[in-house]
Design a protein around this motif. Structure first.
Motif, mmCIF file in Angstrom:
data_model
loop_
_atom_site.group_PDB
_atom_site.id
_atom_site.type_symbol
_atom_site.label_atom_id
_atom_site.label_comp_id
_atom_site.label_asym_id
_atom_site.label_seq_id
_atom_site.Cartn_x
_atom_site.Cartn_y
_atom_site.Cartn_z
ATOM 1 N N ILE A 105 0.754 -1.102 -0.073
ATOM 2 C CA ILE A 105 -0.259 -0.084 -0.084
ATOM 3 C C ILE A 105 0.816 1.317 0.026
ATOM 4 O O ILE A 105 1.729 1.461 0.777
ATOM 5 C CB ILE A 105 -0.960 -0.114 1.127
ATOM 6 C CG1 ILE A 105 -1.728 -1.066 1.301
ATOM 7 C CG2 ILE A 105 -1.826 1.231 1.222
ATOM 8 C CD1 ILE A 105 -2.657 -1.475 2.448
ATOM 9 N N LEU A 106 0.655 2.080 -1.019
ATOM 10 C CA LEU A 106 1.412 3.227 -1.152
ATOM 11 C C LEU A 106 0.580 4.464 -1.036
ATOM 12 O O LEU A 106 -0.439 4.520 -1.721
ATOM 13 C CB LEU A 106 2.510 3.062 -2.545
ATOM 14 C CG LEU A 106 2.887 4.458 -3.083
ATOM 15 C CD1 LEU A 106 4.207 4.768 -2.077
ATOM 16 C CD2 LEU A 106 3.541 4.248 -4.255
ATOM 17 N N HIS A 107 0.959 5.306 -0.083
ATOM 18 C CA HIS A 107 0.282 6.754 0.118
ATOM 19 C C HIS A 107 1.078 7.888 -0.750
ATOM 20 O O HIS A 107 2.239 8.179 -0.443
ATOM 21 C CB HIS A 107 0.159 7.119 1.539
ATOM 22 C CG HIS A 107 -0.537 8.123 2.149
ATOM 23 N ND1 HIS A 107 -0.092 9.005 2.975
ATOM 24 C CD2 HIS A 107 -1.453 8.997 1.367
ATOM 25 C CE1 HIS A 107 -0.676 10.244 3.020
ATOM 26 N NE2 HIS A 107 -1.857 10.086 2.163
ATOM 27 N N ASN A 127 -8.604 7.929 -4.213
ATOM 28 C CA ASN A 127 -8.291 9.257 -3.992
ATOM 29 C C ASN A 127 -8.974 9.784 -2.544
ATOM 30 O O ASN A 127 -10.232 9.364 -2.688
ATOM 31 C CB ASN A 127 -8.574 10.258 -5.087
ATOM 32 C CG ASN A 127 -7.597 9.702 -6.106
ATOM 33 O OD1 ASN A 127 -6.591 9.376 -5.902
ATOM 34 N ND2 ASN A 127 -8.203 9.950 -7.424
ATOM 35 N N TYR A 128 -8.433 10.409 -1.870
ATOM 36 C CA TYR A 128 -8.897 11.095 -0.638
ATOM 37 C C TYR A 128 -8.386 12.311 -0.295
ATOM 38 O O TYR A 128 -7.317 12.488 0.301
ATOM 39 C CB TYR A 128 -8.860 10.126 0.657
ATOM 40 C CG TYR A 128 -9.191 8.698 0.691
ATOM 41 C CD1 TYR A 128 -10.480 8.357 1.098
ATOM 42 C CD2 TYR A 128 -8.199 7.857 0.394
ATOM 43 C CE1 TYR A 128 -10.994 7.044 0.667
ATOM 44 C CE2 TYR A 128 -8.705 6.394 0.320
ATOM 45 C CZ TYR A 128 -9.861 6.116 0.491
ATOM 46 O OH TYR A 128 -10.564 4.728 0.238
ATOM 47 N N GLY A 129 -9.057 13.253 -0.537
ATOM 48 C CA GLY A 129 -8.800 14.614 -0.497
ATOM 49 C C GLY A 129 -7.293 14.967 -1.298
ATOM 50 O O GLY A 129 -7.306 14.596 -2.415
ATOM 51 N N ILE A 133 -4.166 6.757 -2.623
ATOM 52 C CA ILE A 133 -3.668 5.335 -2.057
ATOM 53 C C ILE A 133 -3.759 4.411 -3.217
ATOM 54 O O ILE A 133 -4.666 4.193 -3.879
ATOM 55 C CB ILE A 133 -4.607 4.807 -1.262
ATOM 56 C CG1 ILE A 133 -4.796 6.057 0.187
ATOM 57 C CG2 ILE A 133 -3.924 3.641 -0.243
ATOM 58 C CD1 ILE A 133 -3.761 6.633 0.928
ATOM 59 N N PHE A 134 -2.374 3.860 -3.529
ATOM 60 C CA PHE A 134 -2.152 2.655 -4.336
ATOM 61 C C PHE A 134 -2.355 1.252 -3.672
ATOM 62 O O PHE A 134 -1.481 1.204 -2.743
ATOM 63 C CB PHE A 134 -1.081 2.849 -5.147
ATOM 64 C CG PHE A 134 -0.961 4.068 -6.072
ATOM 65 C CD1 PHE A 134 -1.336 3.804 -7.366
ATOM 66 C CD2 PHE A 134 -0.470 5.149 -5.659
ATOM 67 C CE1 PHE A 134 -1.459 4.919 -8.255
ATOM 68 C CE2 PHE A 134 -0.408 6.212 -6.380
ATOM 69 C CZ PHE A 134 -0.775 6.258 -7.870
#
Length: 141
Positions: A105-107, A127-129, A133-134
């Motif tokens: 998991i990549l932010h 997408n969050y804001g 996040i991948f």
């Protein structure tokens, strides 16, 4: 599950994972002042038996093979300005810490235009804001 929390900061992700049933988290962080807070968080939650902390420069000095374990989940939360994501993914892929079922998991910041190497399989992106996040894994080695 066994989790590797890279650029862990004060440990929010890894500690939450333990609260949801993870067996073990290896936290890796470079900044001593942040590590002191992480240690306090682990102590306050009485999770010393399920956690280990490595104080290491993730991009330049860590040898992932020396961790001597495989991880089910690797969480990467590098500083948004970090541009060496491909190099880091390659170092992880070349190591012996993942298997075909391991999840990464990549932010990243939504403005980053990361180009991933051909051995990375993007399973999902959310997408969050100002964050994206991948969810990914590595194709067979």
């Amino acid at each position: 599950s066994k989790i590797l929390d890279l650029f862990c900061g004060v440990g929010s992700f890894g500690l939450e994972a333990i609260s949801r049933g993870a067996n073990f988290v290896l936290f890796v962080e470079n900044y001593l002042s942040v590590i002191e807070i992480l240690k306090k968080n682990i102590d306050n939650l009485e999770l010393n038996q399920k956690c280990e902390i490595v104080n290491e420069d993730i991009l330049n000095k860590i040898d992932f093979n020396k961790l001597n374990q495989m991880f089910d989940l690797i969480f990467l939360d590098p500083p948004f300005k970090e541009k060496e994501i491909t190099l880091l993914l390659d170092k992880i892929n070349q190591s012996n810490i993942t298997n075909i079922n391991s999840m990464i998991i990549l932010h990243r910041h939504t403005n980053e235009k990361d180009i991933f190497p051909n051995f990375v399989n993007i399973l999902e992106q959310k997408n969050y804001g100002n964050s994206k996040i991948f969810f990914m894994n590595f194709l067979k080695k």
